[in-house]
Design a protein around this motif. Structure first.
Motif, mmCIF file in Angstrom:
data_model
loop_
_atom_site.group_PDB
_atom_site.id
_atom_site.type_symbol
_atom_site.label_atom_id
_atom_site.label_comp_id
_atom_site.label_asym_id
_atom_site.label_seq_id
_atom_site.Cartn_x
_atom_site.Cartn_y
_atom_site.Cartn_z
ATOM 1 N N SER A 37 -7.625 9.960 4.253
ATOM 2 C CA SER A 37 -6.289 9.361 4.738
ATOM 3 C C SER A 37 -5.411 9.193 3.770
ATOM 4 O O SER A 37 -5.774 9.733 2.513
ATOM 5 C CB SER A 37 -6.701 7.770 5.156
ATOM 6 O OG SER A 37 -7.644 7.672 6.334
ATOM 7 N N ALA A 38 -4.153 8.923 4.057
ATOM 8 C CA ALA A 38 -2.991 8.671 3.118
ATOM 9 C C ALA A 38 -3.462 7.464 2.362
ATOM 10 O O ALA A 38 -4.402 6.642 2.740
ATOM 11 C CB ALA A 38 -1.915 8.393 3.760
ATOM 12 N N LEU A 39 -2.869 7.159 1.232
ATOM 13 C CA LEU A 39 -3.110 6.079 0.362
ATOM 14 C C LEU A 39 -2.719 4.687 1.214
ATOM 15 O O LEU A 39 -1.791 4.861 2.076
ATOM 16 C CB LEU A 39 -2.337 5.974 -0.887
ATOM 17 C CG LEU A 39 -2.256 7.067 -2.155
ATOM 18 C CD1 LEU A 39 -1.749 6.646 -3.225
ATOM 19 C CD2 LEU A 39 -3.624 7.779 -2.083
ATOM 20 N N ALA A 40 -3.634 3.663 0.817
ATOM 21 C CA ALA A 40 -3.214 2.477 2.028
ATOM 22 C C ALA A 40 -1.895 2.350 1.693
ATOM 23 O O ALA A 40 -1.397 2.192 0.857
ATOM 24 C CB ALA A 40 -4.079 1.385 1.239
ATOM 25 N N GLY A 41 -1.296 2.036 3.050
ATOM 26 C CA GLY A 41 -0.107 1.645 3.291
ATOM 27 C C GLY A 41 1.182 2.786 3.371
ATOM 28 O O GLY A 41 2.180 2.295 3.593
ATOM 29 N N VAL A 42 0.557 3.936 2.818
ATOM 30 C CA VAL A 42 1.683 4.928 2.824
ATOM 31 C C VAL A 42 2.255 5.616 4.156
ATOM 32 O O VAL A 42 3.233 5.692 4.231
ATOM 33 C CB VAL A 42 1.073 6.066 2.083
ATOM 34 C CG1 VAL A 42 1.917 7.439 2.086
ATOM 35 C CG2 VAL A 42 1.067 5.768 0.666
ATOM 36 N N THR A 43 1.223 5.523 5.334
ATOM 37 C CA THR A 43 1.985 6.071 6.487
ATOM 38 C C THR A 43 2.696 5.002 7.156
ATOM 39 O O THR A 43 3.718 5.510 7.657
ATOM 40 C CB THR A 43 0.440 6.176 7.591
ATOM 41 O OG1 THR A 43 -0.401 7.073 7.047
ATOM 42 C CG2 THR A 43 0.963 6.942 8.816
ATOM 43 N N ASP A 44 2.835 3.764 6.789
ATOM 44 C CA ASP A 44 3.382 2.888 7.300
ATOM 45 C C ASP A 44 4.805 3.085 6.520
ATOM 46 O O ASP A 44 6.090 2.888 7.088
ATOM 47 C CB ASP A 44 3.094 1.350 6.857
ATOM 48 C CG ASP A 44 1.754 0.991 8.024
ATOM 49 O OD1 ASP A 44 2.047 1.526 9.252
ATOM 50 O OD2 ASP A 44 0.849 0.124 7.648
ATOM 51 N N ALA A 45 4.709 3.245 5.500
ATOM 52 C CA ALA A 45 5.830 3.446 4.502
ATOM 53 C C ALA A 45 6.684 4.530 4.870
ATOM 54 O O ALA A 45 7.961 4.478 4.907
ATOM 55 C CB ALA A 45 5.618 3.321 3.140
#
Ligand code: ASP
Ligand code: MG
Length: 450
Positions: A37-45
């Motif tokens: 997955s993307a680093l935690a929180g990166v998709t939201d960012a």
């Protein structure tokens, strides 16, 4: 071979990526394929960036881009061998910046949003591959997009399984046979023309399952930050216990009704081939986790007929009352055609003689749905509701169970009750604020101490 998927919390920073590398080292004999997955929180960012561009908030766009570039660069520098990922990431951040500039001030098209959101996995997979090489492993970074070919329903694209199976075998198997460890992206894909798409939030689990099925994996490991599927959300019920085994059906029910451990579609590609999914905690890799498999010996937790309780808030109940549905046929079809036309997913359904109640989570197309339903009957909505789902063995055939359930759920007001034909789930709709208490009371009734 096996597939090991690492979620955002397992690739959050250099420390967690280091831990991932050590886990992969213990799996080399199994010929692993790594999906991240993307680093935690990166998709939201990234999604926030797309919004900021639309709002012409240049400051926020710049801040967001800089923040992402800095976070990935510093993670790369902290990882032994990580610098080799820097160039590719920097270049890609620049490309993203000019793409975002192109969307400024206009409503981003779904294709734009997917192109932006898909960056996170491309970057994280570069970091992981570099870290693995730095630790002396032999990774092969693979762009999954030409393999994961999908339709063009952006943000919830469906992969074309036959194409993907063929390409996965052609592209990935030779790498594994050559002793390399392919490292690739979850969540993202591309149309046959190469336009980037995404499979829906949390979709990396689904990617791992699709690739596991394509390559006839002997198991698919989902590495996350909890010990596995549990009897309830441990944040609400501290005494919740981990299930050692679960069936595919249970895992899908739990995922659909709010246990955020697995994406609801994960089991789907694996059922036919009977490939087990093992949910594991990257913080405690020595724990056995939960094995989801067809032949899983479903142990009872104590003497409880129930195995797990999950809940999901943010639910809207749609009620439709139409006296003319009494004894008429075709009514439900007409109703469901409305949901189908607007592509709104219905979770729970309960129907009486002249009324139907159903629940939806996605409110974005609700106005249009309500307008069309109003042609069929009187429609009213109740929002801020929660679904509480009880999953267990043979619920339909357990005498006295309903009475116990109701006693436990009181004094909350239960508004909709539904039981699936599978006899493994029973769902209640309650007010959102009552959800956690209902879960706690059910857990106390069926599993003892809270
Ligand atoms: N990064 C994506 C998301 O946050 C996909 C995933 O993590 O599974 O939804
Ligand atoms: Mg996830």
């Amino acid at each position: 071979m096996i597939v090991c998927k690492f979620g955002g919390t397992s690739v959050a920073d250099a420390a967690t990526i280091g831990r991932l590398v050590r886990i992969v080292e213990t799996r080399l004999d199994d010929r692993p394929l790594i999906v991240v997955s993307a680093l935690a929180g990166v998709t939201d960012a990234l999604l926030a960036l797309a919004r900021a561009a639309y709002e012409r908030d240049a400051g926020k766009v710049k801040e967001g881009l800089d923040g992402l570039a800095r976070r990935h660069a510093s993670t790369a520098r902290e990882l032994p061998g990580g610098e080799v990922a820097l160039d590719a990431i920097e270049e890609d951040v620049k490309a993203l910046a000019s793409e975002i500039e192109g969307t400024t001030g206009r409503m981003p098209r779904p294709a734009d949003v997917d192109a932006i959101a898909s960056r996170g996995e491309l970057w994280s997979s570069r970091l992981v591959a570099a870290a693995m090489a730095g630790a002396g492993l032999s990774p092969a970074w693979v762009d999954i997009r030409p393999i994961m070919v999908t339709d063009d329903r952006f943000s919830r694209a469906t992969p074309y399984t036959q194409v993907l199976n063929k390409r996965a075998r052609e592209c990935l198997t030779p790498l594994i046979d050559a002793g390399l460890v392919p490292v690739t992206q979850g969540f993202i894909g591309a149309t046959p023309d190469g336009v980037p798409t995404t499979l829906g939030r949390g979709g990396s689990d689904f990617t791992a399952a699709l690739l596991g099925a394509a390559l006839s994996a002997s198991r698919v490991e989902i590495w996350t930050d909890v010990d596995g599927l549990m009897t309830a959300d441990p944040r609400i019920v501290p005494a919740a216990r981990t299930l050692r085994a679960a069936s595919y059906e249970e895992a899908a029910e739990l995922a659909t009704f709010g246990a955020r451990v697995l994406h609801p579609a994960t089991a789907m590609p694996l059922v036919r081939a009977g490939i087990p999914i093992v949910v594991l905690n990257a913080r405690r890799p020595e724990q056995p986790g939960t094995t989801v498999a067809p032949s899983a010996e479903l142990e009872r937790v104590g003497d409880s007929p129930i195995r797990s309780i999950s809940w999901k808030k943010g639910i809207t109940v749609i009620n439709v009352r139409a006296p003319r549905m009494l004894g008429a046929f075709g009514f439900l079809r007409a109703m469901f055609e409305v949901f189908e036309r607007h592509e709104v997913v219905v979770d729970v359904l309960a129907s009486g003689e002249v009324s139907v109640s159903l629940t939806v989570e996605d409110r974005s197309r609700l106005d249009a749905v309500v307008r069309e339903l109003s042609e069929l009957g009187e429609v009213w909505l109740e929002d801020r509701r929660a679904i509480v789902a009880v999953v267990g063995i043979g619920l339909r055939h357990t005498p006295g169970l309903a009475a116990r359930l109701f006693k436990a759920v009181q004094p909350a007001n239960v508004e909709v009750i539904s039981q699936g034909a599978s006899a493994i789930n029973m769902t209640f709709v309650v007010r959102e604020e009552d959800g956690p208490d209902v879960v706690r009371r059910l857990h106390a009734e069926f599993f003892g101490a809270c």
